[in-house]
Motif scaffolding. Structure first.
Motif, PDB file in Angstrom:
ATOM      1  N   HIS A  71       0.726  -1.264   0.011  1.00  0.00           N
ATOM      2  CA  HIS A  71       0.181   0.034  -0.078  1.00  0.00           C
ATOM      3  C   HIS A  71       0.777   1.186  -0.023  1.00  0.00           C
ATOM      4  O   HIS A  71       1.977   1.270   0.502  1.00  0.00           O
ATOM      5  CB  HIS A  71      -0.728   0.075   1.227  1.00  0.00           C
ATOM      6  N   THR A  92      -7.340  -1.517   2.701  1.00  0.00           N
ATOM      7  CA  THR A  92      -6.990  -2.711   2.367  1.00  0.00           C
ATOM      8  C   THR A  92      -7.386  -3.533   0.883  1.00  0.00           C
ATOM      9  O   THR A  92      -8.419  -3.345   0.512  1.00  0.00           O
ATOM     10  CB  THR A  92      -7.687  -3.613   3.392  1.00  0.00           C
ATOM     11  N   SER A  96      -7.809  -6.833  -1.474  1.00  0.00           N
ATOM     12  CA  SER A  96      -7.853  -8.064  -1.356  1.00  0.00           C
ATOM     13  C   SER A  96      -8.503  -8.705  -2.626  1.00  0.00           C
ATOM     14  O   SER A  96      -8.769  -7.896  -3.432  1.00  0.00           O
ATOM     15  CB  SER A  96      -8.793  -8.396  -0.106  1.00  0.00           C
TER      16      SER A  96
END
Length: 123
Positions: free
Chosen positions: A60, A69, A71
């Motif tokens: 990040h 976040t 995913s």
């Protein structure tokens, strides 16, 4: 050929949350590193987050660490970006990207790009 379609953008107040999704067509999704970039008005496109093919590595940008976040769900050919504690400076068009490796993403040269989704954070 891979097509990437982003969704989930919108208008949110500062401190709020959004989850972006990027659905990929084609057969190479599970073999691709995936990433999110963004471009604010009058600024260059910048890296936000990336995730490896096997999901064991995620990177990040410093500006979003602890708030965003990334995913992926290889069964659904989809990559996500959960964005929490949004700030007005997060306002940008967010682009999904695919590449053969994280190195390629970090070089700023993904193979495929989505069309982008607008995220606007009001103060």
């Amino acid at each position: 050929q891979v097509q990437l379609v982003e969704s989930g953008g919108g208008l949110v107040e500062a401190g709020g949350s959004l989850r972006l999704s990027c659905a990929a067509s084609g057969r190479i999704f599970s073999r691709s590193a995936m990433a999110w970039f963004r471009q604010a008005p009058g600024k260059e496109r910048e890296f936000v987050s990336a995730i490896s093919r096997s999901t064991n590595i995620a990177n990040h940008a410093d500006s979003v660490k602890g708030r965003f976040t990334i995913s992926r769900d290889n069964a659904k050919n989809t990559v996500y970006l959960q964005m929490n504690s949004l700030k007005p400076e997060d306002t940008a068009v967010y682009y999904c990207a695919a590449a053969s490796s994280l190195f390629q993403i970090e070089s700023g040269s993904p193979d495929y790009w989505g069309q982008g989704t607008q995220v606007t954070v009001s103060s």
